[in-house]
Design a protein around this motif. Structure first.
Motif, short mmCIF file in Angstrom:
data_model
loop_
_atom_site.label_atom_id
_atom_site.label_comp_id
_atom_site.label_asym_id
_atom_site.label_seq_id
_atom_site.Cartn_x
_atom_site.Cartn_y
_atom_site.Cartn_z
N TYR A 169 30.63 38.08 32.60
CA TYR A 169 30.51 38.69 33.92
C TYR A 169 29.12 39.27 34.19
CZ TYR A 169 35.37 37.96 34.77
OH TYR A 169 36.58 37.37 34.99
N GLY A 170 28.25 39.23 33.22
CA GLY A 170 26.92 39.80 33.37
C GLY A 170 26.06 39.25 34.47
N PRO A 171 26.10 37.94 34.76
CA PRO A 171 25.20 37.42 35.79
C PRO A 171 25.28 38.15 37.13
CG PRO A 171 26.06 35.61 34.52
CD PRO A 171 26.79 36.86 34.05
N ALA A 172 26.45 38.51 37.57
CA ALA A 172 26.57 39.19 38.87
C ALA A 172 25.87 40.54 38.84
CB ALA A 172 28.05 39.37 39.23
N ALA A 173 26.08 41.31 37.79
CA ALA A 173 25.49 42.64 37.69
C ALA A 173 23.98 42.58 37.46
CB ALA A 173 26.17 43.42 36.55
N VAL A 174 23.55 41.74 36.56
CA VAL A 174 22.13 41.67 36.21
C VAL A 174 21.31 41.08 37.36
CG1 VAL A 174 20.48 40.57 34.65
CG2 VAL A 174 22.55 41.63 33.73
N LEU A 175 21.78 40.02 37.97
CA LEU A 175 21.02 39.40 39.05
C LEU A 175 20.97 40.28 40.29
CD1 LEU A 175 22.11 35.75 38.42
CD2 LEU A 175 19.78 36.63 38.29
N PRO A 178 34.61 24.45 30.51
CA PRO A 178 33.95 25.13 29.39
C PRO A 178 33.11 26.30 29.89
CG PRO A 178 32.81 23.09 29.90
CD PRO A 178 34.05 23.12 30.76
N PRO A 179 32.79 27.23 29.00
CA PRO A 179 31.93 28.34 29.40
C PRO A 179 30.58 27.83 29.89
CG PRO A 179 32.88 28.73 27.22
CD PRO A 179 33.22 27.32 27.60
N PRO A 180 30.03 28.46 30.91
CA PRO A 180 28.74 28.03 31.44
C PRO A 180 27.62 28.19 30.40
CG PRO A 180 29.82 29.55 32.94
CD PRO A 180 30.61 29.56 31.68
N GLU A 181 26.76 27.19 30.33
CA GLU A 181 25.62 27.24 29.41
C GLU A 181 24.44 27.97 30.03
OE1 GLU A 181 25.41 26.10 26.23
OE2 GLU A 181 27.57 25.68 26.38
N ASP A 182 24.28 27.85 31.35
CA ASP A 182 23.18 28.49 32.04
C ASP A 182 23.68 29.05 33.37
OD1 ASP A 182 23.58 26.23 33.57
OD2 ASP A 182 21.57 25.44 33.34
N ILE A 183 22.79 29.72 34.08
CA ILE A 183 23.15 30.32 35.36
C ILE A 183 22.23 29.74 36.41
CG2 ILE A 183 23.37 32.48 36.66
CD1 ILE A 183 25.27 32.24 34.20
#
Length: 193
Positions: free
Chosen positions: A91-97, A126-131
């Protein structure tokens, strides 16, 4: 009841993942229940209920300042380090970006697209490799690249940032890339509280 999280299936709901990510990826900050409710687009009572469970488990610290109930990650908890790593990957991408892009001049809108947005929307895979990030506006390319690299360091994975003008975003018919992006799930990146 919300469906089980596709980004981190061991969590009972996506909301729990988002709440924990905001708290654990911003461990220096106290958040009010109201701030978190606005940020996560749910009611204050929903956040309050989740916060009660998390505080009871020791994962979240809470304190009162007047009528405000303030929450923060308990970084001293034995699970804090591995939990932070899991949250950064899920869930980090939403918060960090949101942090990285909120102060970037010229951003009209910003979205996460691709596999992360698909998993967030509940699509199996599968889990995302990149954003993959799409920034709409007149943004300095070098500054955007710097923010993407900063997000990579915090998230532990590649962040691909793509910029388009507002006019191109409003009329994507001429651009196959934008047509493809719009045809799949998008997660709009909001401003941090």
């Amino acid at each position: 009841m919300q469906p089980r999280s596709k980004l981190l299936p061991l969590l009972r709901s996506p909301l729990l993942g988002e709440l924990l990510a905001w708290l654990y990826l911003h461990p220096e900050k106290d958040y009010s229940v109201t701030e978190l409710a606005q940020l996560l687009h749910v009611s204050a009572s929903t956040i309050s209920r989740e916060a009660g469970h998390l505080a009871g488990s020791g994962l979240v610290l809470e304190r009162r300042r007047g009528n405000l109930r303030l929450l923060r990650a308990d970084v001293g908890h034995r699970l804090a380090r591995p939990l932070t790593e899991l949250l950064a990957l899920s869930y980090g991408p939403a918060a960090v970006l949101a942090d990285q892009l909120s102060s970037l001049n010229g951003v009209e809108r910003a979205y996460i697209y691709g596999s992360w947005a698909a998993r967030y929307a509940g699509e199996p895979g599968p889990p995302p490799e990149d954003i993959d990030v799409l920034v709409v506006g007149e943004v300095d390319e070098d500054e955007l690249a710097d923010r993407a690299r900063a997000a990579e360091r915090k998230l532990g994975r590649e962040v691909n940032a793509h910029r388009v003008s507002v006019s191109a975003w409003r009329s994507p018919g001429d651009d196959p890339f934008l047509g493809s992006v719009r045809s799949r799930p998008l997660f709009e990146i909001g401003d941090p509280p």
